[in-house]
Motif scaffolding. Structure first.
Motif, PDB file in Angstrom:
ATOM      1  N   THR A  61      -9.030  62.653  46.126  1.00  0.00           N
ATOM      2  CA  THR A  61      -9.529  62.099  47.398  1.00  0.00           C
ATOM      3  C   THR A  61     -10.798  61.328  47.131  1.00  0.00           C
ATOM      4  O   THR A  61     -11.530  61.624  46.182  1.00  0.00           O
ATOM      5  N   GLU A  62     -11.034  60.371  47.967  1.00  0.00           N
ATOM      6  CA  GLU A  62     -12.196  59.500  47.758  1.00  0.00           C
ATOM      7  C   GLU A  62     -13.500  60.270  47.842  1.00  0.00           C
ATOM      8  O   GLU A  62     -14.409  60.085  47.037  1.00  0.00           O
ATOM      9  N   LYS A  63     -13.567  61.176  48.813  1.00  0.00           N
ATOM     10  CA  LYS A  63     -14.843  61.862  49.055  1.00  0.00           C
ATOM     11  C   LYS A  63     -14.985  63.102  48.194  1.00  0.00           C
ATOM     12  O   LYS A  63     -16.056  63.367  47.653  1.00  0.00           O
ATOM     13  N   ASN A  64     -13.916  63.902  48.107  1.00  0.00           N
ATOM     14  CA  ASN A  64     -13.941  65.137  47.322  1.00  0.00           C
ATOM     15  C   ASN A  64     -15.145  65.988  47.707  1.00  0.00           C
ATOM     16  O   ASN A  64     -15.900  66.456  46.864  1.00  0.00           O
ATOM     17  N   GLN A  65     -15.276  66.174  49.054  1.00  0.00           N
ATOM     18  CA  GLN A  65     -16.488  66.826  49.581  1.00  0.00           C
ATOM     19  C   GLN A  65     -16.413  68.342  49.458  1.00  0.00           C
ATOM     20  O   GLN A  65     -17.386  68.984  49.060  1.00  0.00           O
ATOM     21  N   THR A  66     -15.258  68.910  49.773  1.00  0.00           N
ATOM     22  CA  THR A  66     -15.137  70.371  49.815  1.00  0.00           C
ATOM     23  C   THR A  66     -14.367  70.839  48.582  1.00  0.00           C
ATOM     24  O   THR A  66     -13.227  70.442  48.350  1.00  0.00           O
ATOM     25  N   ILE A  67     -15.017  71.711  47.822  1.00  0.00           N
ATOM     26  CA  ILE A  67     -14.437  72.208  46.563  1.00  0.00           C
ATOM     27  C   ILE A  67     -14.376  73.728  46.611  1.00  0.00           C
ATOM     28  O   ILE A  67     -15.398  74.386  46.855  1.00  0.00           O
ATOM     29  N   LEU A  68     -13.166  74.257  46.369  1.00  0.00           N
ATOM     30  CA  LEU A  68     -12.964  75.710  46.369  1.00  0.00           C
ATOM     31  C   LEU A  68     -12.944  76.205  44.922  1.00  0.00           C
ATOM     32  O   LEU A  68     -12.322  75.591  44.051  1.00  0.00           O
ATOM     33  N   VAL A  69     -13.624  77.309  44.674  1.00  0.00           N
ATOM     34  CA  VAL A  69     -13.676  77.915  43.345  1.00  0.00           C
ATOM     35  C   VAL A  69     -13.060  79.302  43.431  1.00  0.00           C
ATOM     36  O   VAL A  69     -13.490  80.123  44.254  1.00  0.00           O
ATOM     37  N   THR A  70     -12.037  79.556  42.572  1.00  0.00           N
ATOM     38  CA  THR A  70     -11.377  80.862  42.577  1.00  0.00           C
ATOM     39  C   THR A  70     -10.995  81.239  41.155  1.00  0.00           C
ATOM     40  O   THR A  70     -11.213  80.477  40.201  1.00  0.00           O
ATOM     41  N   SER A  71     -10.374  82.420  41.009  1.00  0.00           N
ATOM     42  CA  SER A  71      -9.912  82.900  39.708  1.00  0.00           C
ATOM     43  C   SER A  71      -8.789  83.902  39.940  1.00  0.00           C
ATOM     44  O   SER A  71      -8.389  84.149  41.083  1.00  0.00           O
ATOM     45  N   ASP A  99     -23.407  66.926  51.887  1.00  0.00           N
ATOM     46  CA  ASP A  99     -22.652  66.031  50.997  1.00  0.00           C
ATOM     47  C   ASP A  99     -21.562  66.795  50.217  1.00  0.00           C
ATOM     48  O   ASP A  99     -20.486  66.257  49.956  1.00  0.00           O
ATOM     49  N   ARG A 100     -21.865  68.014  49.826  1.00  0.00           N
ATOM     50  CA  ARG A 100     -20.904  68.825  49.061  1.00  0.00           C
ATOM     51  C   ARG A 100     -20.856  70.225  49.639  1.00  0.00           C
ATOM     52  O   ARG A 100     -21.905  70.817  49.980  1.00  0.00           O
ATOM     53  N   ILE A 101     -19.616  70.739  49.726  1.00  0.00           N
ATOM     54  CA  ILE A 101     -19.418  72.108  50.203  1.00  0.00           C
ATOM     55  C   ILE A 101     -18.672  72.853  49.095  1.00  0.00           C
ATOM     56  O   ILE A 101     -17.539  72.504  48.738  1.00  0.00           O
ATOM     57  N   ILE A 102     -19.310  73.859  48.545  1.00  0.00           N
ATOM     58  CA  ILE A 102     -18.731  74.660  47.461  1.00  0.00           C
ATOM     59  C   ILE A 102     -18.370  76.022  48.037  1.00  0.00           C
ATOM     60  O   ILE A 102     -19.227  76.713  48.599  1.00  0.00           O
ATOM     61  N   ILE A 103     -17.089  76.411  47.883  1.00  0.00           N
ATOM     62  CA  ILE A 103     -16.611  77.668  48.456  1.00  0.00           C
ATOM     63  C   ILE A 103     -16.304  78.643  47.323  1.00  0.00           C
ATOM     64  O   ILE A 103     -15.480  78.364  46.453  1.00  0.00           O
ATOM     65  N   ASP A 104     -16.979  79.793  47.355  1.00  0.00           N
ATOM     66  CA  ASP A 104     -16.721  80.874  46.402  1.00  0.00           C
ATOM     67  C   ASP A 104     -15.785  81.867  47.077  1.00  0.00           C
ATOM     68  O   ASP A 104     -16.169  82.530  48.044  1.00  0.00           O
ATOM     69  N   THR A 105     -14.536  81.978  46.581  1.00  0.00           N
ATOM     70  CA  THR A 105     -13.536  82.816  47.252  1.00  0.00           C
ATOM     71  C   THR A 105     -13.216  84.061  46.421  1.00  0.00           C
ATOM     72  O   THR A 105     -13.677  84.209  45.279  1.00  0.00           O
ATOM     73  N   ALA A 106     -12.434  84.884  47.045  1.00  0.00           N
ATOM     74  CA  ALA A 106     -11.977  86.094  46.355  1.00  0.00           C
ATOM     75  C   ALA A 106     -10.920  85.726  45.314  1.00  0.00           C
ATOM     76  O   ALA A 106     -10.241  84.703  45.438  1.00  0.00           O
TER      77      ALA A 106
END
Length: 766
Positions: free
Chosen positions: A576-586, A692-699
């Motif tokens: 995506t052009e913006k790539n604003q919201t990024i989810l981080v998981t494992s 500008d950036r939203i980083i989500i730390d998930t379960a």
């Protein structure tokens, strides 16, 4: 011809290089393994390995035929009286036979082996190194094979035997030369002429080996092969632990073979002589019978020499025939005279044919004289003349006398002629018998000559066999005497060292391969990328300070450099052009998703972007704790409390600009129900307008499915894989998520590696 694909070759080279590189990381293990392997080989060669030497020899077999005679005995051999030649295969069979080897072992006591005790291993000794000779009674039923029997010399005449039978030590003292009878055997021990040195012999012991086993062992070490395809030479090879012993064993084997060959040939010669003697005796009797037959034949036929007698017969027959002819001529003359006197004219004189009888010739002469006188007187006187009458009377008387004498002589000649004819006929009969007698005598003579020739031939061969017995010569010649090689053929030191080198490399490779095989965790980038369908974002090294959040030296530290590289790759791989919201998981906890999310947010913030980090791990939140900030109010509070707005749950970091955090909020039950709340959409819309950036730390996805509920609100997702933590089977989950688009724009980060050194910052220690 098609050329190889350069991209494929490059891939294969890189693959091989990566495999080698993976193992080279453990070079100390390889070095230690090589040192241990080579040291083990050196110790094995020095203290444990037994050298084996190859003893070589060559013999030439002469294809002797008639028992080693000095003449050409080919004809005699063809009669079947003398041995024929043997094939190489037969001789090889004899050389490698159990009987020959048994005789070699028995004669030389090779079944008794001597050893010197050593600190590490015992060493076999032989020959001059052995101070005694031992003779064993192998018929003893108590004999125990392979039993170590120690000899200890007490003095020059006495020794002590020690051994252990059934865990019981047996000791006994004896003198040299006496017969020793023990519970483990009967034998005699004698010195070799000199008094043994006590110091050298105190660690000496011997074993009596089973002869059958030793024969099998020696034959296994023996090799006899033809030297070439066309010749009659044999190459002999024997393997031995001792050069001198091996050379002696092979020499004794050849000697025994030659002795047996000579013995066999002599026995054959003796049997041949005996057979010839029997035949000579028989022939002698047959010759005597033939000679007697000749004598009887000549006596019976009254001949000495048929040819000479035949000439005599012919001569005598001719003489008799000539005399018969003479008598016949006289008879013819006499018959003519008689006919003339009887039928002829009385006035005619009797002819002048030669008659051998003098009386007839005298009467004829008187008659012819009287007739002449009458004829002379008749010319002058008449027939009545008394003189003429007297002459007529006288002539008549003479005629009668002549006729009577002629008849008498003729009868005598006839008788003589008959006798002569009979004699001539007798000689003709003898002449007629000559061819038959010659044939019969020739047959008898031929039989005699044949028997005499065979007698002389056998007599000659007997002398040849006697000479061969008097001076026996083997039909085997030793070409090369047994000689051991300069270097042992076993152990092969080069091969052993090479094997040690291979073993030294193989063991660590095997251990590492086994470790990799048994390891169900992802341990390298290569292992990750080879089985990964999703894009690979990069790798993050272990923090040298062993901290979760990198807060110091965020501009110059290796960790910060890696996250900047990660940020670059993230922008490069965005969909995506913006790539604003990024989810981080494992997959599971402890893989570093919170660490990645925190430091990724810090990296964005250091670049001047306004960043907020959300803790959507509502069950075990760690984010706020790592920054020493409270978790509440947070996301759960925002979802549950309708009057609570987003600004009330957002916390700004006290020392880092443009860096904001949202905690998980108050601990609540039924978290899964909260993850599908519409309030999350309200929160995300608000944050997207302000940050500008939203980083989500998930379960972790492997434990619960909370992260999938956020898929509608994100632009990309980062799946964290930790070295030696994440299981290999998790890759299937990642690939499934990526292929089914269960999380948007899924990318993978490899965490906790040692890659920082490659960026020029030195070694990073965990």
């Amino acid at each position: 011809m098609k050329e190889a694909n350069p991209e494929l070759n490059s891939f294969e080279q890189n693959n091989i290089r990566s495999i080698i590189g993976k193992y080279l990381k453990f070079w100390p293990l390889f070095a230690v393994s090589l040192v241990i392997a080579i040291a083990a080989i050196i110790l094995y060669i020095r203290y444990f390995a037994e050298n084996e030497y190859e003893i070589q020899s060559a013999i030439l077999l002469k294809n002797v035929e008639a028992g080693q005679g000095f003449g050409d005995l080919g004809d005699f051999a063809s009669m079947g009286l003398i041995k024929s030649t043997h094939s190489l295969e037969d001789e090889i069979g004899i050389l490698t036979s159990i009987g020959v080897m048994e005789e070699v072992i028995s004669k030389n006591n090779y079944n008794i082996t001597y050893y010197i005790e050593g600190s590490i291993r015992d060493v076999e000794v032989y020959g001059e190194k052995v101070p005694v000779n031992i003779t064993v009674d192998e018929t003893d039923d108590n004999l125990i094979y392979d039993l170590p029997i120690t000899i200890k010399f007490i003095d020059s005449a006495t020794y002590e035997l020690t051994t252990i039978v059934e865990d019981k030590e047996l000791k006994s003292q004896h003198t040299f030369g006496e017969v020793v009878t023990t519970s483990y055997g009967t034998f005699t021990i004698a010195t070799k002429g000199e008094t043994p040195k006590l110091k050298e012999s105190k660690n000496l012991y011997f074993k009596i080996e089973n002869k059958d086993d030793l024969i099998a062992s020696f034959l296994k070490k023996l090799s006899v092969v033809p030297a070439n395809k066309t010749g009659s030479s044999l190459n002999l090879n024997f393997i031995s632990n001792d050069k001198v012993k091996g050379e002696e064993i092979l020499s004794k084997l050849i000697e025994t073979y030659i002795e047996k060959t000579i013995k066999y040939e002599n026995e054959l010669a003796e049997n041949t002589i005996k057979m010839i003697d029997d035949r000579l005796k028989l022939l002698s009797g047959e010759i005597e019978d033939v000679e007697k037959t000749v004598v009887d034949f000549k006596t019976e036929n009254t001949v000495t020499n048929i040819a000479n007698n035949a000439d005599t017969y012919v001569q005598q027959s001719n003489e008799y025939k000539n005399r018969v002819a003479e008598y016949q001529s006289q008879i013819n003359v006499l018959e003519g005279v008689e006919f003339s006197l009887q039928n002829g004219n009385n006035e005619t004189a009797i002819g002048g044919a030669v008659i051998n009888d003098p009386s007839v010739n005298s009467l004829i002469a008187q008659y012819n004289q009287a007739l002449a006188e009458k004829q002379k007187l008749s010319q002058s006187a008449s027939s009545s003349n008394p003189l003429v009458a007297n002459l007529d009377e006288n002539l008549s008387s003479l005629r009668q006398s002549i006729i009577q004498n002629v008849r008498s002589v003729k009868n005598g000649y006839s008788i003589a002629r008959g006798n002569l004819s009979a004699n001539a006929n007798r000689y003709d009969y003898q002449i007629a018998k000559v061819p038959g007698m010659e044939k019969k005598l020739l047959d008898i003579s031929r039989d005699k000559s044949t028997k005499e020739g065979l007698y002389l031939f056998l007599l000659q061969k007997r002398e040849e066999e006697v000479l061969s017995l008097a001076a026996p010569v083997s039909s085997t010649r030793i070409v090369d005497y047994p000689k051991a090689g300069k270097f042992p053929i076993s152990p092969n030191k080069k091969l052993l060292y090479f094997s040690g080198l291979i073993l030294g490399l193989f063991i660590p490779v095997s251990l590492l391969y086994l470790k990799d095989t048994l390891n169900n965790k992802i341990s390298s980038v290569e292992e990750l990328t080879q089985n990964l369908a999703a894009p690979f974002l990069g790798e993050i090294a272990r923090s040298k300070n062993n901290t979760i959040v990198v807060t110091e030296d965020r501009v110059t530290s290796p960790e910060a450099e890696l996250f900047r590289l990660l940020l670059f790759n993230l922008n490069f791989l965005k969909k995506t052009e913006k790539n604003q919201t990024i989810l981080v998981t494992s997959t599971e906890k402890g893989e570093g998703k919170t660490f990645i999310a925190s430091n990724l947010a810090l990296t964005f913030a250091s670049n001047g972007e306004k960043v907020v980090v959300l803790t959507f791990d509502l069950r075990e939140p760690k984010l706020m704790e790592n920054f020493n900030l409270p978790n509440s109010p947070g996301i759960t509070d925002f979802i549950v409390k309708k009057g609570l707005n987003a600004d009330q749950i957002i916390q700004k970091h006290p020392s880092i600009d443009d860096f904001y955090l949202v905690g998980s909020g108050s601990s609540m039950n039924q978290v899964g129900r909260l993850m599908v709340s519409n309030r999350i959409g309200v929160l995300m819309d608000t944050l997207k307008q302000e940050y500008d950036r939203i980083i989500i730390d998930t379960a972790p996805i492997g434990l619960i499915s909370d992260a999938f509920a956020l898929n509608n609100y994100i632009d990309s997702s980062i799946y964290v894989v930790r070295k030696d933590k994440t299981k290999k089977q998790s890759l299937k989950v990642i690939n499934s998520i990526y292929e089914n688009d269960r999380l948007k724009n899924t990318m993978v980060v490899f965490n906790d590696t040692k890659a920082a050194a490659s960026y020029g910052y030195g070694s990073i220690k965990g």
